[in-house]
Design an enzyme around this catalytic site. Structure first.
Site, PDB file in Angstrom:
ATOM      1  N   SER A  71       0.823  -1.212   0.000  1.00 14.45           N
ATOM      2  CA  SER A  71       0.000   0.000   0.000  1.00 14.45           C
ATOM      3  C   SER A  71       0.852   1.254   0.000  1.00 14.45           C
ATOM      4  O   SER A  71       0.545   2.234  -0.692  1.00 14.45           O
ATOM      5  CB  SER A  71      -0.928  -0.009   1.216  1.00 14.45           C
ATOM      6  OG  SER A  71      -1.746  -1.159   1.229  1.00 14.45           O
ATOM      7  N   ASN A  72       1.942   1.243   0.759  1.00 12.32           N
ATOM      8  CA  ASN A  72       2.799   2.426   0.850  1.00 12.32           C
ATOM      9  C   ASN A  72       3.695   2.604  -0.368  1.00 12.32           C
ATOM     10  O   ASN A  72       4.350   3.626  -0.504  1.00 12.32           O
ATOM     11  CB  ASN A  72       3.643   2.362   2.125  1.00 12.32           C
ATOM     12  CG  ASN A  72       2.796   2.561   3.368  1.00 12.32           C
ATOM     13  OD1 ASN A  72       2.416   3.673   3.703  1.00 12.32           O
ATOM     14  ND2 ASN A  72       2.474   1.476   4.050  1.00 12.32           N
ATOM     15  N   TYR A 122      -2.689 -10.914   2.763  1.00 15.24           N
ATOM     16  CA  TYR A 122      -2.596  -9.508   3.160  1.00 15.24           C
ATOM     17  C   TYR A 122      -4.004  -8.973   3.398  1.00 15.24           C
ATOM     18  O   TYR A 122      -4.791  -8.835   2.458  1.00 15.24           O
ATOM     19  CB  TYR A 122      -1.879  -8.717   2.063  1.00 15.24           C
ATOM     20  CG  TYR A 122      -1.667  -7.239   2.339  1.00 15.24           C
ATOM     21  CD1 TYR A 122      -1.766  -6.697   3.617  1.00 15.24           C
ATOM     22  CD2 TYR A 122      -1.335  -6.382   1.305  1.00 15.24           C
ATOM     23  CE1 TYR A 122      -1.561  -5.340   3.849  1.00 15.24           C
ATOM     24  CE2 TYR A 122      -1.119  -5.018   1.515  1.00 15.24           C
ATOM     25  CZ  TYR A 122      -1.234  -4.518   2.793  1.00 15.24           C
ATOM     26  OH  TYR A 122      -1.036  -3.164   3.013  1.00 15.24           O
ATOM     27  N   LYS A 128      -0.091 -10.904   6.660  1.00  7.80           N
ATOM     28  CA  LYS A 128       0.140  -9.562   7.183  1.00  7.80           C
ATOM     29  C   LYS A 128      -1.232  -8.995   7.516  1.00  7.80           C
ATOM     30  O   LYS A 128      -2.073  -8.822   6.629  1.00  7.80           O
ATOM     31  CB  LYS A 128       0.840  -8.666   6.159  1.00  7.80           C
ATOM     32  CG  LYS A 128       0.999  -7.233   6.654  1.00  7.80           C
ATOM     33  CD  LYS A 128       1.309  -6.254   5.556  1.00  7.80           C
ATOM     34  CE  LYS A 128       1.295  -4.824   6.106  1.00  7.80           C
ATOM     35  NZ  LYS A 128       1.408  -3.810   5.034  1.00  7.80           N
ATOM     36  N   SER A 156      -3.226  -5.850   8.979  1.00  6.12           N
ATOM     37  CA  SER A 156      -3.087  -4.429   9.270  1.00  6.12           C
ATOM     38  C   SER A 156      -4.293  -3.840   9.990  1.00  6.12           C
ATOM     39  O   SER A 156      -4.387  -2.627  10.162  1.00  6.12           O
ATOM     40  CB  SER A 156      -2.857  -3.649   7.966  1.00  6.12           C
ATOM     41  OG  SER A 156      -1.668  -4.058   7.331  1.00  6.12           O
ATOM     42  N   GLY A 171       0.810  -5.449  10.894  1.00  8.76           N
ATOM     43  CA  GLY A 171       0.865  -4.540   9.760  1.00  8.76           C
ATOM     44  C   GLY A 171       1.067  -3.091  10.103  1.00  8.76           C
ATOM     45  O   GLY A 171       0.878  -2.226   9.235  1.00  8.76           O
ATOM     46  N   VAL A 201       5.432  -5.630   9.402  1.00 10.27           N
ATOM     47  CA  VAL A 201       5.589  -4.875   8.157  1.00 10.27           C
ATOM     48  C   VAL A 201       5.041  -3.491   8.456  1.00 10.27           C
ATOM     49  O   VAL A 201       3.830  -3.303   8.535  1.00 10.27           O
ATOM     50  CB  VAL A 201       4.829  -5.533   6.988  1.00 10.27           C
ATOM     51  CG1 VAL A 201       5.019  -4.724   5.715  1.00 10.27           C
ATOM     52  CG2 VAL A 201       5.302  -6.973   6.788  1.00 10.27           C
TER      53      VAL A 201
END
Length: 333
Positions: free
Chosen positions: A83-84, A174, A202, A204, A228, A245
């Site tokens: 995403s980043n 994810y 992961k 988040s 996350g 992460v």
């Protein structure tokens, strides 16, 4: 006071010497009983920001410059095209070029996780295979979400099973409900953890109870849970996650590796003190100001942040001052 001065402590020589080859051997926290992982994900992974030039083209020179600086931090590996990394804004050929560039620079003992999730199963498989050919060690596959109402637990299990079967590299699930509006259901996670090529998730969402239950319910599988976000990293370690992460690792990578180390050694008071100082900066570069805030903060710590791709807009001067104040009041600037 400069970040490098603040981080000069008795812990740094230990951190610098760590190889992270077997992080489970130095845990001060209770490790769930289960099989040894086929590929240990224990440690910190920054989800790399993708650097763009002033004309919004991928700037590979600046990417390599950031990678050379990150090489001095004991990360377990790197995540690209999360995403980043502004993944949705990159063309297919750019995604593969970024993975190839990072793999050429990244030391071989560090893992490269690459985002390969697409809306269709067919496209996800195709991109996952291409990511493996470009040098990724692990595929990070976000939940498809455009037809969110149809993404039942059965549909998602079928999707990920097909991807896991076809992928030449291990797969990490994810779940990022802030972006997708979809939490990967617990029953789907438990089912998918039994797949021999799906090695972790992961998560988040920030629900510590959920992450603890994932660890508990998958403890007999070759499956690891990754936090996350840096904002709940300590709490995640307390319930047995393997690593994190964390977007903030693009900016404060060494402190996050230090937090990881403190948790593994069971030095909870020191870990809690450090975690407290990371919560507000983490919120600022994630929920509050997002990727524009992350890239601006990177510049203050010696990395190249640069512009985002439109339609992401730069911070206003007022927002920049608010962001700087958040880092300053927590002792990072």
């Amino acid at each position: 006071m400069a970040l490098s001065t603040r981080l000069t402590s008795s812990l740094w020589p230990t951190l610098a010497a760590l190889r992270w080859a077997a992080p489970r051997q130095c845990r001060g926290l209770s490790t769930p009983q289960g099989p040894e992982p086929s590929l240990d994900l224990g440690g910190i992974f920054p989800p790399l920001a993708t650097p763009f030039s002033p004309t919004q083209e991928v700037d590979y020179t600046q990417l390599e410059g950031n990678l050379s600086r990150y090489a001095n931090i004991p990360f377990r590996g790197l995540v690209v095209l999360g995403s980043n990394g502004e993944y949705p804004y990159l063309a297919p050929h750019e995604r593969l070029e970024v993975v190839s560039c990072v793999r050429q620079v990244l030391p071989r003992d560090r893992l490269l996780l690459a985002g390969s999730g697409c809306e269709s199963t067919q496209a996800t498989i195709k991109l996952t295979v291409s990511m493996a050919e470009a040098g990724a060690n692990v595929a990070l596959v976000v939940t498809p979400c455009y037809y969110r109402g149809a993404m039942t637990s059965a549909a998602l299990v079928h999707h990920y099973t097909e991807v896991g079967d076809a992928s030449p590299i291990p797969v990490v699930l994810y779940s990022v409900p802030a972006n997708t509006g979809l939490d990967l259901p617990m029953e789907a996670v438990i089912t998918l953890a039994q797949h021999p090529n799906i090695i972790g998730i992961k998560d988040s969402g920030g629900d510590i109870t959920r992450m603890g239950l994932m660890v508990h319910k998958t403890r007999q599988e070759d499956f690891q849970v990754l936090a996350g976000s840096a904002g709940f990293l300590l709490a995640s370690y307390a319930v047995g996650v393997s690593g994190g992460v964390c977007a903030l690792a693009n900016v404060l990578g060494t402190p996050l590796c230090q937090l990881d180390h403190l948790c593994r050694k069971g030095q909870w008071q020191e870990a809690r003190n450090l975690q407290h100082r990371l919560i507000e900066p983490n919120t600022a570069v994630t929920r509050r100001f997002g990727i524009p805030g992350l890239k601006k903060a990177m510049e203050w710590f010696g990395y190249y942040g640069g512009p985002c791709r439109a339609p992401l807009a730069p911070l206003t001067p007022t927002q920049v001052e608010e962001l700087r104040s958040t880092f300053s009041t927590n002792g990072w600037l």
